[in-house]
Design a protein around this motif. Structure first.
Motif, mmCIF file in Angstrom:
data_model
loop_
_atom_site.group_PDB
_atom_site.id
_atom_site.type_symbol
_atom_site.label_atom_id
_atom_site.label_comp_id
_atom_site.label_asym_id
_atom_site.label_seq_id
_atom_site.Cartn_x
_atom_site.Cartn_y
_atom_site.Cartn_z
ATOM 1 N N GLN A 95 0.899 -0.907 0.136
ATOM 2 C CA GLN A 95 -0.056 -0.014 0.041
ATOM 3 C C GLN A 95 0.740 1.207 0.070
ATOM 4 O OE1 GLN A 95 -3.580 0.173 -0.153
ATOM 5 N NE2 GLN A 95 -3.209 2.493 -0.258
ATOM 6 N N GLY A 96 0.863 2.073 -1.331
ATOM 7 C CA GLY A 96 1.128 3.322 -1.162
ATOM 8 C C GLY A 96 2.849 3.202 -1.433
ATOM 9 N N ARG A 97 3.280 2.113 -1.629
ATOM 10 C CA ARG A 97 4.839 1.648 -2.138
ATOM 11 C C ARG A 97 5.063 1.663 -3.686
ATOM 12 N NH1 ARG A 97 7.968 -0.875 1.757
ATOM 13 N NH2 ARG A 97 9.652 0.206 0.396
ATOM 14 N N ARG A 98 6.282 2.312 -3.838
ATOM 15 C CA ARG A 98 6.492 2.150 -5.292
ATOM 16 C C ARG A 98 7.369 0.734 -5.216
ATOM 17 N NH1 ARG A 98 10.010 7.043 -7.498
ATOM 18 N NH2 ARG A 98 9.615 5.939 -9.516
ATOM 19 N N VAL A 99 6.826 -0.170 -6.179
ATOM 20 C CA VAL A 99 7.133 -1.557 -6.427
ATOM 21 C C VAL A 99 8.088 -1.710 -7.680
ATOM 22 C CG1 VAL A 99 6.450 -3.873 -6.430
ATOM 23 C CG2 VAL A 99 5.113 -2.392 -4.905
ATOM 24 N N LEU A 100 8.969 -2.534 -7.564
ATOM 25 C CA LEU A 100 9.856 -2.843 -8.604
ATOM 26 C C LEU A 100 9.932 -4.298 -8.627
ATOM 27 C CD1 LEU A 100 11.429 -2.283 -11.253
ATOM 28 C CD2 LEU A 100 13.501 -1.816 -9.667
ATOM 29 N N ILE A 101 9.252 -4.877 -9.481
ATOM 30 C CA ILE A 101 9.208 -6.426 -9.938
ATOM 31 C C ILE A 101 10.509 -6.815 -10.388
ATOM 32 C CG2 ILE A 101 8.017 -8.455 -11.042
ATOM 33 C CD1 ILE A 101 5.538 -6.917 -10.766
ATOM 34 N N VAL A 102 11.236 -7.887 -9.968
ATOM 35 C CA VAL A 102 12.629 -7.999 -10.506
ATOM 36 C C VAL A 102 12.184 -9.749 -11.132
ATOM 37 C CG1 VAL A 102 14.934 -8.711 -10.191
ATOM 38 C CG2 VAL A 102 13.760 -6.691 -9.050
ATOM 39 N N GLU A 103 12.598 -9.797 -12.461
ATOM 40 C CA GLU A 103 12.405 -11.130 -12.955
ATOM 41 C C GLU A 103 13.689 -11.559 -13.491
ATOM 42 O OE1 GLU A 103 10.891 -13.541 -13.342
ATOM 43 O OE2 GLU A 103 8.785 -13.447 -13.557
ATOM 44 N N ASP A 104 13.959 -12.945 -13.814
ATOM 45 C CA ASP A 104 14.969 -13.147 -14.509
ATOM 46 C C ASP A 104 14.834 -13.490 -16.041
ATOM 47 O OD1 ASP A 104 12.967 -15.143 -14.378
ATOM 48 O OD2 ASP A 104 14.195 -16.923 -14.218
ATOM 49 N N ILE A 105 13.467 -13.629 -16.388
ATOM 50 C CA ILE A 105 13.210 -13.992 -17.919
ATOM 51 C C ILE A 105 11.664 -13.769 -18.256
ATOM 52 C CG2 ILE A 105 12.934 -16.453 -17.632
ATOM 53 C CD1 ILE A 105 14.145 -16.497 -20.554
ATOM 54 N N LEU A 115 0.954 -10.593 -12.204
ATOM 55 C CA LEU A 115 1.449 -10.270 -11.264
ATOM 56 C C LEU A 115 1.385 -8.597 -11.090
ATOM 57 C CD1 LEU A 115 2.964 -10.959 -8.524
ATOM 58 C CD2 LEU A 115 4.932 -11.268 -9.931
ATOM 59 N N LYS A 116 1.777 -7.980 -11.785
ATOM 60 C CA LYS A 116 1.746 -6.453 -12.202
ATOM 61 C C LYS A 116 0.328 -5.920 -11.654
ATOM 62 C CE LYS A 116 2.908 -2.482 -14.488
ATOM 63 N NZ LYS A 116 3.651 -1.922 -15.852
ATOM 64 N N ALA A 117 -0.757 -6.405 -12.332
ATOM 65 C CA ALA A 117 -2.231 -5.953 -11.823
ATOM 66 C C ALA A 117 -2.422 -6.268 -10.609
ATOM 67 C CB ALA A 117 -2.994 -6.626 -12.985
ATOM 68 N N ASN A 118 -1.746 -7.570 -10.084
ATOM 69 C CA ASN A 118 -2.258 -7.962 -8.639
ATOM 70 C C ASN A 118 -1.614 -6.934 -7.669
ATOM 71 O OD1 ASN A 118 -1.313 -9.524 -6.105
ATOM 72 N ND2 ASN A 118 -3.253 -10.643 -6.771
ATOM 73 N N LEU A 119 -0.618 -6.739 -7.892
ATOM 74 C CA LEU A 119 0.169 -5.587 -7.100
ATOM 75 C C LEU A 119 -0.437 -3.982 -7.119
ATOM 76 C CD1 LEU A 119 3.973 -6.740 -7.311
ATOM 77 C CD2 LEU A 119 2.158 -7.436 -5.369
ATOM 78 N N ALA A 120 -0.739 -3.816 -8.217
ATOM 79 C CA ALA A 120 -1.601 -2.534 -8.193
ATOM 80 C C ALA A 120 -3.030 -2.682 -7.482
ATOM 81 C CB ALA A 120 -1.674 -2.365 -9.797
ATOM 82 N N THR A 121 -3.661 -3.548 -7.558
ATOM 83 C CA THR A 121 -4.713 -3.881 -6.942
ATOM 84 C C THR A 121 -4.631 -3.850 -5.414
ATOM 85 O OG1 THR A 121 -5.338 -5.950 -6.827
ATOM 86 C CG2 THR A 121 -5.981 -4.702 -8.757
ATOM 87 N N ARG A 122 -3.565 -3.946 -5.028
ATOM 88 C CA ARG A 122 -3.119 -3.912 -3.620
ATOM 89 C C ARG A 122 -2.845 -2.679 -2.994
ATOM 90 N NH1 ARG A 122 0.412 -9.239 -2.089
ATOM 91 N NH2 ARG A 122 -0.516 -10.738 -3.695
ATOM 92 N N GLY A 123 -2.699 -1.487 -3.793
ATOM 93 C CA GLY A 123 -2.780 -0.086 -3.537
ATOM 94 C C GLY A 123 -1.258 0.185 -3.741
ATOM 95 N N ALA A 124 -0.449 -0.204 -4.402
ATOM 96 C CA ALA A 124 0.984 0.228 -4.746
ATOM 97 C C ALA A 124 0.881 1.492 -5.482
ATOM 98 C CB ALA A 124 1.677 -0.739 -5.570
ATOM 99 N N ALA A 125 1.712 2.391 -5.122
ATOM 100 C CA ALA A 125 1.433 3.689 -5.579
ATOM 101 C C ALA A 125 2.227 3.543 -7.152
ATOM 102 C CB ALA A 125 2.697 4.682 -4.882
ATOM 103 N N SER A 126 3.058 2.699 -7.447
ATOM 104 C CA SER A 126 3.665 2.273 -9.041
ATOM 105 C C SER A 126 4.014 0.971 -8.809
ATOM 106 C CB SER A 126 4.534 3.248 -9.299
ATOM 107 O OG SER A 126 5.571 3.170 -8.556
ATOM 108 N N VAL A 127 3.946 0.076 -10.093
ATOM 109 C CA VAL A 127 4.606 -0.907 -10.184
ATOM 110 C C VAL A 127 5.357 -0.879 -11.391
ATOM 111 C CG1 VAL A 127 4.311 -3.424 -10.354
ATOM 112 C CG2 VAL A 127 2.752 -2.141 -9.002
ATOM 113 N N GLU A 128 6.547 -1.451 -11.421
ATOM 114 C CA GLU A 128 7.401 -1.389 -12.673
ATOM 115 C C GLU A 128 7.949 -2.556 -12.638
ATOM 116 O OE1 GLU A 128 7.243 0.969 -14.965
ATOM 117 O OE2 GLU A 128 6.464 2.642 -14.059
#
Length: 183
Positions: A95-105, A115-128
């Protein structure tokens, strides 16, 4: 483990340890500029992203938090079921956090898009997204990847976190696995 230790299992070396380190340093400088003054939450996707996450986090010269998720869309087969299951959820509230998903591939992009949509629905300020590798010819869903290391051919690759039957994850580079190994 060095790529040369399993050279008979590889048909081609795509990236050496040094090439990966150089690319992660380049991506880290961009991330530092974009997150200046913030404390991003890096979310690693298990198991493959362990190496990328560790080396990227150590390269970053900003404060950050780290957490891990494990998700699956394969069930018992080798084809995606289309249904994403969370096997290990975050311990951190986004909630309110700037999230950066780190992936291998990124292969199809289906799971990552979910996953990006899921984290956005949890209230993340941004998801990159930061991904070391992407297979453009395998992508089924266009996923906006802000920080991308390399585009690669649609081949079976191992090393630097990527595995075949839980083997080869600890290779210090990335190579194409020879068909004789998995056929």
């Amino acid at each position: 483990m060095e790529l040369s230790d399993v050279s008979a299992d590889l048909s081609e070396v795509l990236f050496t340890e040094q090439q990966i380190a150089d690319k992660l340093a380049e991506l880290a400088r961009r991330i530092e500029a974009d997150y200046a003054g913030d404390r991003p939450l890096l979310v690693g996707v298990l198991k493959g992203a362990v190496m990328v996450m560790a080396d990227l986090a150590r390269e970053l010269k900003i404060h950050l938090d780290m957490d891990w998720m494990a998700v699956s869309s394969y069930g018992a087969g080798t084809q995606s079921s289309g249904v994403v299951r969370i096997l290990k959820d975050l311990d951190t509230d986004v909630q309110g956090r700037r999230v950066l998903i780190v992936e291998d591939i990124i292969d199809s992009g289906l799971t990552l898009s979910w996953l990006k949509a899921n984290l956005a629905t949890r209230g993340a300020a941004s998801v990159e997204i930061c991904a070391l590798l992407r297979k453009p010819d395998a992508v089924k869903v266009d996923v906006d990847v802000r920080y991308l290391g390399f585009d690669i051919p649609n081949a079976f690759v191992v090393g630097y976190g990527l595995d075949y039957a839980e083997t080869y994850r600890n290779l210090r580079g990335v190579g194409v696995l020879s068909p004789h190994v998995y056929q």
